[in-house]
Design a protein around this motif. Structure first.
Motif, PDB file in Angstrom:
ATOM      1  N   VAL A 393       0.836  -1.207   0.000  1.00 22.63           N
ATOM      2  CA  VAL A 393       0.000   0.000   0.000  1.00 22.63           C
ATOM      3  C   VAL A 393       0.867   1.251   0.000  1.00 22.63           C
ATOM      4  O   VAL A 393       0.632   2.202  -0.758  1.00 22.63           O
ATOM      5  CB  VAL A 393      -0.958   0.002   1.218  1.00 22.63           C
ATOM      6  N   VAL A 394       1.905   1.255   0.831  1.00 19.46           N
ATOM      7  CA  VAL A 394       2.827   2.401   0.870  1.00 19.46           C
ATOM      8  C   VAL A 394       3.572   2.528  -0.451  1.00 19.46           C
ATOM      9  O   VAL A 394       3.669   3.615  -1.035  1.00 19.46           O
ATOM     10  CB  VAL A 394       3.807   2.259   2.046  1.00 19.46           C
ATOM     11  N   ASP A 395       4.112   1.400  -0.945  1.00 21.36           N
ATOM     12  CA  ASP A 395       4.858   1.435  -2.217  1.00 21.36           C
ATOM     13  C   ASP A 395       3.969   1.901  -3.362  1.00 21.36           C
ATOM     14  O   ASP A 395       4.391   2.696  -4.212  1.00 21.36           O
ATOM     15  CB  ASP A 395       5.417   0.045  -2.539  1.00 21.36           C
ATOM     16  N   PHE A 396       2.736   1.393  -3.385  1.00 21.20           N
ATOM     17  CA  PHE A 396       1.837   1.754  -4.486  1.00 21.20           C
ATOM     18  C   PHE A 396       1.447   3.226  -4.411  1.00 21.20           C
ATOM     19  O   PHE A 396       1.276   3.880  -5.448  1.00 21.20           O
ATOM     20  CB  PHE A 396       0.582   0.876  -4.467  1.00 21.20           C
ATOM     21  N   ALA A 397       1.291   3.742  -3.187  1.00 19.03           N
ATOM     22  CA  ALA A 397       0.959   5.167  -3.049  1.00 19.03           C
ATOM     23  C   ALA A 397       2.066   6.028  -3.661  1.00 19.03           C
ATOM     24  O   ALA A 397       1.793   6.982  -4.395  1.00 19.03           O
ATOM     25  CB  ALA A 397       0.757   5.512  -1.574  1.00 19.03           C
ATOM     26  N   PHE A 398       3.315   5.682  -3.379  1.00 23.96           N
ATOM     27  CA  PHE A 398       4.426   6.445  -3.959  1.00 23.96           C
ATOM     28  C   PHE A 398       4.512   6.235  -5.464  1.00 23.96           C
ATOM     29  O   PHE A 398       4.761   7.178  -6.221  1.00 23.96           O
ATOM     30  CB  PHE A 398       5.744   6.043  -3.299  1.00 23.96           C
ATOM     31  N   PHE A 399       4.310   5.003  -5.909  1.00 25.27           N
ATOM     32  CA  PHE A 399       4.360   4.740  -7.352  1.00 25.27           C
ATOM     33  C   PHE A 399       3.255   5.504  -8.076  1.00 25.27           C
ATOM     34  O   PHE A 399       3.488   6.119  -9.125  1.00 25.27           O
ATOM     35  CB  PHE A 399       4.233   3.241  -7.612  1.00 25.27           C
ATOM     36  N   ALA A 400       2.034   5.474  -7.509  1.00 20.92           N
ATOM     37  CA  ALA A 400       0.919   6.183  -8.131  1.00 20.92           C
ATOM     38  C   ALA A 400       1.181   7.682  -8.170  1.00 20.92           C
ATOM     39  O   ALA A 400       0.847   8.364  -9.146  1.00 20.92           O
ATOM     40  CB  ALA A 400      -0.371   5.890  -7.365  1.00 20.92           C
ATOM     41  N   GLY A 401       1.805   8.209  -7.106  1.00 15.62           N
ATOM     42  CA  GLY A 401       2.146   9.624  -7.105  1.00 15.62           C
ATOM     43  C   GLY A 401       3.155   9.989  -8.174  1.00 15.62           C
ATOM     44  O   GLY A 401       3.237  11.141  -8.601  1.00 15.62           O
ATOM     45  N   ASN A 402       3.941   9.003  -8.607  1.00 20.59           N
ATOM     46  CA  ASN A 402       4.947   9.253  -9.643  1.00 20.59           C
ATOM     47  C   ASN A 402       4.446   8.984 -11.052  1.00 20.59           C
ATOM     48  O   ASN A 402       5.121   9.337 -12.021  1.00 20.59           O
ATOM     49  CB  ASN A 402       6.183   8.382  -9.382  1.00 20.59           C
ATOM     50  N   VAL A 403       3.271   8.335 -11.166  1.00 17.33           N
ATOM     51  CA  VAL A 403       2.730   8.045 -12.499  1.00 17.33           C
ATOM     52  C   VAL A 403       2.503   9.331 -13.287  1.00 17.33           C
ATOM     53  O   VAL A 403       2.687   9.373 -14.510  1.00 17.33           O
ATOM     54  CB  VAL A 403       1.427   7.230 -12.379  1.00 17.33           C
ATOM     55  N   THR A 404       2.141  10.400 -12.583  1.00 20.82           N
ATOM     56  CA  THR A 404       1.909  11.682 -13.265  1.00 20.82           C
ATOM     57  C   THR A 404       3.191  12.233 -13.894  1.00 20.82           C
ATOM     58  O   THR A 404       3.139  13.127 -14.730  1.00 20.82           O
ATOM     59  CB  THR A 404       1.357  12.716 -12.274  1.00 20.82           C
ATOM     60  N   LYS A 405       4.356  11.695 -13.476  1.00 21.93           N
ATOM     61  CA  LYS A 405       5.622  12.182 -14.020  1.00 21.93           C
ATOM     62  C   LYS A 405       5.983  11.548 -15.365  1.00 21.93           C
ATOM     63  O   LYS A 405       6.947  11.979 -16.001  1.00 21.93           O
ATOM     64  CB  LYS A 405       6.772  11.876 -13.046  1.00 21.93           C
ATOM     65  N   ILE A 406       5.249  10.523 -15.765  1.00 17.99           N
ATOM     66  CA  ILE A 406       5.644   9.768 -16.956  1.00 17.99           C
ATOM     67  C   ILE A 406       5.793  10.674 -18.167  1.00 17.99           C
ATOM     68  O   ILE A 406       6.785  10.614 -18.901  1.00 17.99           O
ATOM     69  CB  ILE A 406       4.651   8.626 -17.239  1.00 17.99           C
ATOM     70  N   PHE A 407       4.820  11.545 -18.377  1.00 16.85           N
ATOM     71  CA  PHE A 407       4.860  12.400 -19.570  1.00 16.85           C
ATOM     72  C   PHE A 407       5.759  13.622 -19.384  1.00 16.85           C
ATOM     73  O   PHE A 407       6.044  14.336 -20.344  1.00 16.85           O
ATOM     74  CB  PHE A 407       3.439  12.849 -19.941  1.00 16.85           C
ATOM     75  N   ASP A 408       6.205  13.859 -18.130  1.00 17.04           N
ATOM     76  CA  ASP A 408       7.122  14.979 -17.864  1.00 17.04           C
ATOM     77  C   ASP A 408       8.584  14.554 -17.826  1.00 17.04           C
ATOM     78  O   ASP A 408       9.448  15.348 -17.470  1.00 17.04           O
ATOM     79  CB  ASP A 408       6.760  15.649 -16.519  1.00 17.04           C
ATOM     80  N   GLY A 409       8.866  13.297 -18.179  1.00 15.77           N
ATOM     81  CA  GLY A 409      10.244  12.818 -18.178  1.00 15.77           C
ATOM     82  C   GLY A 409      10.400  11.456 -17.534  1.00 15.77           C
ATOM     83  O   GLY A 409      11.430  10.804 -17.689  1.00 15.77           O
TER      84      GLY A 409
END
Length: 612
Positions: A393-409
């Motif tokens: 749950v903790v790992d996925f929360a951080f991963f999901a927060g980083n998904v928005t970065k995919i198109f920014d680099g």
């Protein structure tokens, strides 16, 4: 200090700045600052302290850590289906491949963020930030061929001084605004997430920068031991690291304008600014060195486990076998790092690419650790499930927060990791198919030896050693030698080298000799995935089992296969594009002679074609 904590120890250079001034900036007020500082504390506590230091570091493979060691442990799962083992293997390979993305982003991000401190000293130096960064990185990679032994003695003292500086700067600012100490209370993290759900989700993508490098504590366990890393983290690194985050929070609450560069604005006097930039640069270079060395080590392990073609590996220390230099990887990393620095141009832009590969690797670590605690440690299903759910749950929360970065680099480390994964998996599958093909064409050795009793080729003096992956069959090189030279040596040795799923195999367990009729022998040589293969040394060890070798009277026969594609009408075992890729890797791999340290003047290579 440098190898284990270098990456996570340089995170204060950019984490707070990225949260409040990055692509999704937060307003600088007490509620947001205390919320972010609380999230940072509990991220460090849950992910680094609990997950890696307390739990996963107990999952050592004979003292070694890292995703390769964890994958090897998970693959020992008893009664697992082939599909489950395949899935575990794929997860491990993909996690290892993502490390190369991190190995490119980390040097670029950390060195660039340190050199950007020059802009704080004077805006006139801003045009020189990129050239200075590129120059430092070039020097760093050029010096790799000399090894770290000469400068390694400086790493510890410099990083000790760096962490002490982090703590002193943090304490100086916390004393001026002591209310930030309340951020340790998890209520502020919960309140921040509850009141700003959308912003909190985006903020997690920046908060995760505080724990990048946390997986290094586990990966480097084999070098220093679990106990040393645990005490260094809890007694020294963690308190000073978080004290610096608290100090940055206190600073921006006192002076919101300091958010432009909160780390370098922490110094009480501008006279100390340039020395701090210099110290930060040294610290980031050391952190980068640790990641680069990790890429070399991972490549060596991948070669031993059969996921990577043989490439040149140089040992840079006579005493430390872990200090290696892989020229091909070094120059490819340098090229990629320079492209990243010139492409992203600032640490803030690079922060958009940083984190997604790390969080995905951390999630894979959790899944593999779940397999280990359930299958090897025999935890009950409820206890193992609680472990999995809590950390995922903790790992996925951080991963999901980083998904928005995919198109920014964020696409860059993912693309790089996926490319490496394709290379590793293609080589593994291609080698397996090649071995199966060679095994199909081989004659049973027992039948061949029995046939010699009724008459056979001329036997000549000396020893002929045939390297083979299938010692139960007649090697192709032997058949070609008989076909062309019409002779066999008085003593014929079939030598098989096997890499076990353990980091090291003791010398007294390395070699086993099996005596066969008619002057034939089988020699089995075992190495761990972190051992350095050395066939001449292994042959010296055979003397303890009554078999002595005279190197000048010994000839090594190696098969050199040329892979050719099946006709278009035939059904391929791999996709055509993977066949082309495998053939390219196969042609460019290093020779077995160099890899196994066999004297070149004692080697005979016999070629053949194999349809694949």
């Amino acid at each position: 200090m440098g190898v284990v904590f270098g990456d996570i120890g340089t995170s204060p250079l950019y984490t707070v700045k990225e949260v409040f001034r990055g692509h999704h900036p937060l307003a600088v007020n007490a509620e947001n600052v205390l919320g972010i500082l609380s999230l940072v504390f509990w991220a460090l506590t849950i992910t680094v302290s609990l997950k890696y230091v307390v739990f996963i570091m107990r999952a050592d493979n004979r003292g070694e850590g890292g995703i390769m060691a964890l994958t090897a442990l998970a693959l020992r799962t008893a009664n697992a289906s082939p599909r489950t083992l395949w899935l575990i293997s794929v997860l491990g390979i993909f996690g290892a491949a993502l490390f190369y993305g991190d190995a490119v982003i980390t040097p670029a991000m950390s060195v660039l963020s340190a050199v950007e401190g020059l802009e704080v000293a004077t805006p006139l130096l801003k045009p020189y930030v990129l050239p200075i960064t590129v120059a430092i990185l070039i020097v760093l990679f050029v010096l790799q061929r000399h090894g770290t032994a000469t400068v390694g003695a400086l790493f510890g003292p410099v990083m000790m001084f760096w962490f002490a500086t982090l703590g002193v700067l943090g304490l100086y600012n916390v004393i001026r605004y002591p209310s930030v100490l309340a951020a340790i209370n998890p209520w502020y993290a919960f309140a921040f997430v509850a009141r700003h759900q959308g912003l909190a989700f985006l903020a997690l993508g920046s908060v995760v920068l505080a724990i990048t490098g946390g997986e290094a504590l586990y990966a480097d366990m084999g070098h220093f031991g679990r106990r040393a890393i645990k005490w260094a983290w809890f007694a020294f690194v963690f308190p000073l690291l978080y004290l610096n985050y608290l100090g940055q929070g206190a600073l921006i609450l006192n002076d919101p304008q300091a958010i432009e560069s909160p780390f370098f604005r922490m110094v009480p006097s501008e006279i100390l600014l340039i020395p701090l930039v210099v110290l930060a640069t040294f610290a980031t270079v050391i952190a980068s060195q640790a990641v680069i060395s990790g890429a070399f080590s991972l490549t060596s392990q991948a070669m031993q486990l059969g996921y990577c073609p043989r490439i040149q590996v140089r040992f840079t220390s006579e005493r430390e076998k872990g200090q290696i230099y892989v020229p091909n990887i070094n120059w490819l990393l340098l090229l990629a790092v320079i492209i990243v620095v010139l492409g992203f141009r600032s640490s803030s832009n690079l922060a958009s690419a940083y984190g997604i590969a790390v969080t995905l690797t951390m999630m894979i670590d959790t899944i593999l650790a779940f397999v280990v605690v359930r299958a090897l440690w025999k935890w009950s299903w409820p206890r193992a499930a609680l472990f999995l759910v809590f950390f995922v749950v903790v790992d996925f929360a951080f991963f999901a927060g980083n998904v928005t970065k995919i198109f920014d680099g964020g696409w860059f480390p993912l693309a790089l990791g996926l490319s490496v994964f394709v290379l590793l998996s293609t080589w593994k599958r291609g080698r397996r198919l090649l071995h199966e093909r060679l095994q199909q064409d081989s004659l049973p050795l027992e039948a061949f030896i029995a046939g010699l009793a009724t008459g056979g080729p001329q036997r000549v003096a000396g020893t002929g050693v045939f390297l083979t992956a299938h010692p139960q069959g007649v090697p192709r090189a032997m058949l070609h030698n008989l076909n062309h030279n019409k002779v066999l040596h008085e003593r014929v040795v079939l030598l098989q080298v096997v890499t076990e799923d353990v980091p090291h195999v003791p010398e007294d367990e390395c070699v086993r000799v099996e005596v066969l009729p008619a002057g034939f022998y089988r020699v089995f040589v075992r190495y761990g995935f972190k051992d350095d293969p050395d066939v001449p040394r292994a042959m010296e060890l055979c003397a303890e089992q009554g078999m002595r070798f005279e190197m000048m009277a010994t000839s090594f026969f190696l098969g050199r296969e040329t892979v050719v594609r099946l006709p278009l009408a035939a059904r391929p075992h791999m996709a055509r594009w993977r066949q082309v890729l495998f053939n390219w890797m196969f042609r460019n791999s290093d020779t077995a002679t160099a890899f196994f340290k066999i004297p070149p003047n004692r080697v005979v290579e016999l070629g053949s074609q194999v349809e694949l």
